[in-house]
Motif scaffolding. Structure first.
Motif, mmCIF file in Angstrom:
data_model
loop_
_atom_site.group_PDB
_atom_site.id
_atom_site.type_symbol
_atom_site.label_atom_id
_atom_site.label_comp_id
_atom_site.label_asym_id
_atom_site.label_seq_id
_atom_site.Cartn_x
_atom_site.Cartn_y
_atom_site.Cartn_z
ATOM 1 N N VAL A 111 -5.928 -27.688 30.420
ATOM 2 C CA VAL A 111 -4.555 -27.497 29.978
ATOM 3 C C VAL A 111 -4.537 -26.799 28.622
ATOM 4 O O VAL A 111 -5.346 -27.107 27.732
ATOM 5 C CB VAL A 111 -3.824 -28.855 29.881
ATOM 6 N N VAL A 112 -3.620 -25.849 28.458
ATOM 7 C CA VAL A 112 -3.452 -25.164 27.171
ATOM 8 C C VAL A 112 -2.328 -25.864 26.410
ATOM 9 O O VAL A 112 -1.217 -26.016 26.924
ATOM 10 C CB VAL A 112 -3.123 -23.676 27.375
ATOM 11 N N ARG A 113 -2.636 -26.283 25.181
ATOM 12 C CA ARG A 113 -1.669 -26.996 24.347
ATOM 13 C C ARG A 113 -1.499 -26.260 23.022
ATOM 14 O O ARG A 113 -2.367 -25.487 22.612
ATOM 15 C CB ARG A 113 -2.140 -28.427 24.083
ATOM 16 N N GLY A 114 -0.399 -26.545 22.354
ATOM 17 C CA GLY A 114 -0.136 -25.957 21.048
ATOM 18 C C GLY A 114 0.022 -27.044 19.998
ATOM 19 O O GLY A 114 0.939 -27.870 20.092
ATOM 20 N N PHE A 115 -0.862 -27.057 19.005
ATOM 21 C CA PHE A 115 -0.844 -28.074 17.951
ATOM 22 C C PHE A 115 -0.414 -27.454 16.627
ATOM 23 O O PHE A 115 -0.800 -26.313 16.305
ATOM 24 C CB PHE A 115 -2.237 -28.692 17.756
ATOM 25 N N GLY A 116 0.356 -28.208 15.860
ATOM 26 C CA GLY A 116 0.643 -27.760 14.514
ATOM 27 C C GLY A 116 -0.643 -27.629 13.721
ATOM 28 O O GLY A 116 -1.485 -28.540 13.717
ATOM 29 N N ASN A 117 -0.820 -26.500 13.074
ATOM 30 C CA ASN A 117 -2.071 -26.227 12.345
ATOM 31 C C ASN A 117 -2.016 -26.863 10.963
ATOM 32 O O ASN A 117 -2.001 -26.182 9.929
ATOM 33 C CB ASN A 117 -2.284 -24.710 12.244
ATOM 34 N N VAL A 172 -3.336 -22.795 19.486
ATOM 35 C CA VAL A 172 -3.153 -22.795 20.933
ATOM 36 C C VAL A 172 -4.534 -22.926 21.555
ATOM 37 O O VAL A 172 -5.351 -22.014 21.475
ATOM 38 C CB VAL A 172 -2.436 -21.519 21.397
ATOM 39 N N MET A 173 -4.796 -24.091 22.173
ATOM 40 C CA MET A 173 -6.156 -24.451 22.561
ATOM 41 C C MET A 173 -6.229 -24.933 24.002
ATOM 42 O O MET A 173 -5.330 -25.621 24.493
ATOM 43 C CB MET A 173 -6.661 -25.565 21.631
ATOM 44 N N LEU A 188 -2.035 -35.225 17.037
ATOM 45 C CA LEU A 188 -1.446 -34.010 16.475
ATOM 46 C C LEU A 188 -0.121 -33.684 17.163
ATOM 47 O O LEU A 188 -0.037 -33.685 18.403
ATOM 48 C CB LEU A 188 -2.402 -32.830 16.641
ATOM 49 N N PRO A 189 0.915 -33.395 16.408
ATOM 50 C CA PRO A 189 2.188 -32.967 17.007
ATOM 51 C C PRO A 189 1.999 -31.660 17.778
ATOM 52 O O PRO A 189 1.201 -30.798 17.400
ATOM 53 C CB PRO A 189 3.099 -32.772 15.799
ATOM 54 N N GLN A 190 2.759 -31.526 18.858
ATOM 55 C CA GLN A 190 2.624 -30.359 19.708
ATOM 56 C C GLN A 190 3.932 -29.583 19.800
ATOM 57 O O GLN A 190 5.015 -30.130 19.631
ATOM 58 C CB GLN A 190 2.186 -30.771 21.120
#
Length: 463
Positions: free
Chosen positions: A108-114, A101-102, A167-169
């Motif tokens: 903007v805060v986004r969530g990427f698969g790690n 979560v970056m 990167l998928p989100q």
């Protein structure tokens, strides 16, 4: 650190104690208008059925949760002030899933698969700050918005479609500075998920909230056991006897508002009906010293004026201190909102105390694929004044498995109380496994939130 107050008062036989109407009688004594949302919610009508004990330790039940529930719910990840700058990020793990979560350059805060799109290595082992996301294995890189930035030996990847290498989100939405993620692209919006909570918390200034402390510890029990330890208050007599001089435990009000949201309200600065002979001066002293969330912690420094109740004194003490800290006029605040334990829960694992300051936040996360272990977080929120820069969030204080919460000095009087709760939990797992009935029997009213929690969980597992 404040030591627990010794109980020196006679105990009352507990069999016939408890009056859920007590809190409403206290509201009738308020000298300011009382918010309508503090009234009881309509009866939930969830029945009295027992729960199977294997919900709390079965590997199969855990797998069903991981497959049927966790991928479809809003999950609290962290506070906005924990990632204030571009490149700041948190890593959130749930089961075998991991999300970065970056905050991007655009804020903007986004969530990427790690997970690297090349060979799958985790891109980030933990939270922190980076200028870009870089695979530690072969050096593939992505910018802070998740767009592919560099592909080593690109001549050897002509078969890839460049547009598909971002990167998928997962979905990321926020409320009052809390960051949530959801793996389900079709899930209802977070604001809808939270039901009444945004409206009920509207006056509490959470837009100016700041994290005062954040303590985390691994607990040897199922995540639901850790959550449910704070779903009711009538365990105080046996588990937290030292707070009975100022905690009206068995008179708590319990409300279920929806499948996702429930509440418990426990009056404070009132002696428990479990004790007799407690004076108002003792209530005031012990509440200030041992509650862990009042605006002062030195009970001995205060003297109760003649004709004033402890509840009135502590409420006014908090009103003055919280108004000074936030720069907001709190003359309209009720005594209840200034001191009582008004604890909301949002399914599946987010809990927050309402009120104008000292909001405690609890969260329990399954510890990977181990159904008998969880990661437990405790946070406390304060306020900063409008126009001031929000203070940076403190680093998470990770306690080792053998460190008690009371070893975290920032928790103050909360530490010993948490330790009392946590000491019960391993023994609960042992007892549940040893059960000869195979079921857990719940109280109809005081454990309403536990029943509601499982009622919602069952809906996901039935799909």
């Amino acid at each position: 650190m404040n030591a627990p107050c010794a109980i020196q008062h006679p105990r009352v036989s507990p069999e016939n104690l408890g009056d859920p109407a007590t809190f409403q009688r206290l509201l009738a004594q308020e000298k300011v208008p009382v918010p309508a949302f503090l009234k009881p919610a309509p009866a939930a009508g969830l029945g009295d059925a027992d729960l199977a004990v294997d919900r709390y330790f079965s590997a199969d039940f855990h797998r069903r949760e991981m497959a049927g529930m966790w991928p479809r719910v809003w999950q609290f990840v962290g506070r906005d002030e924990a990632i204030p700058n571009a490149g700041d990020h948190l890593v959130y793990d749930i089961g075998d899933r991991s999300v970065i979560v970056m905050r991007g350059e655009d804020g903007v805060v986004r969530g990427f698969g790690n997970s690297c799109l090349h060979r799958g290595i985790a891109l980030r082992p933990e939270g922190g700050h980076v200028e870009q996301l870089r695979c530690p294995f072969h050096g593939f890189t992505w910018d802070l918005a998740g767009a592919m930035k560099s592909l080593p030996c690109s001549w050897d990847f002509k078969h890839l479609e460049p547009a598909r290498q971002d990167l998928p989100q997962v979905r990321v939405e926020t409320w009052a500075g809390f960051i949530f993620i959801n793996f389900d692209k079709d899930a209802e919006p977070l604001q809808s998920w939270l039901g009444v909570m945004p409206a009920h918390f509207a006056d509490y200034g959470l837009d100016r909230a700041t994290t005062l402390l954040h303590v985390r510890k691994r607990i040897p029990c199922n995540w639901k056991l850790a959550q449910e330890a704070f779903f009711e208050s009538f365990h105080v007599r046996a588990t937290h006897p030292h707070i009975m001089t100022f905690t009206d435990d068995v008179d708590s009000q319990y409300d279920v508002f929806s499948d996702n949201v429930a509440r418990c309200i426990t009056p404070m600065s009132i002696a428990s009906p479990n004790l007799s002979g407690v004076t108002e001066a003792e209530v005031m002293r012990d509440c200030i010293a041992a509650s862990g969330r009042m605006s002062d912690a030195n009970g001995a420094a205060h003297q109760l004026p003649a004709g004033m109740t402890a509840r009135e004194y502590i409420g006014e003490m908090n009103r003055e201190a919280y108004a000074a800290a936030s720069g907001v006029d709190l003359s309209q605040a009720t005594l209840a909102e200034l001191q009582d334990a008004i604890l909301y829960s949002a399914f599946p694992n987010f809990q927050i105390w309402a009120g104008y300051c000292g909001n405690i936040v609890y969260r329990a996360i399954p510890d990977g694929q181990n159904p008998e272990s969880c990661i437990y977080d405790v946070m406390v929120l304060g306020r900063h004044k409008a126009g001031e820069v929000r203070p940076a969030a403190p680093a998470v204080h990770w306690l080792s498995d053998d460190e008690p919460f009371s070893s975290a000095p920032e928790l103050g009087a909360l530490g010993p109380v948490l330790d009392q709760d946590m000491r019960n939990l391993p023994h609960m797992t042992r007892g549940l496994k040893a059960s000869l009935t195979g079921v857990v029997t719940l109280a109809s009213y005081q454990e309403l939130r536990i029943r509601a929690h499982h009622h919602t969980l069952d809906k996901y597992l039935a799909d």
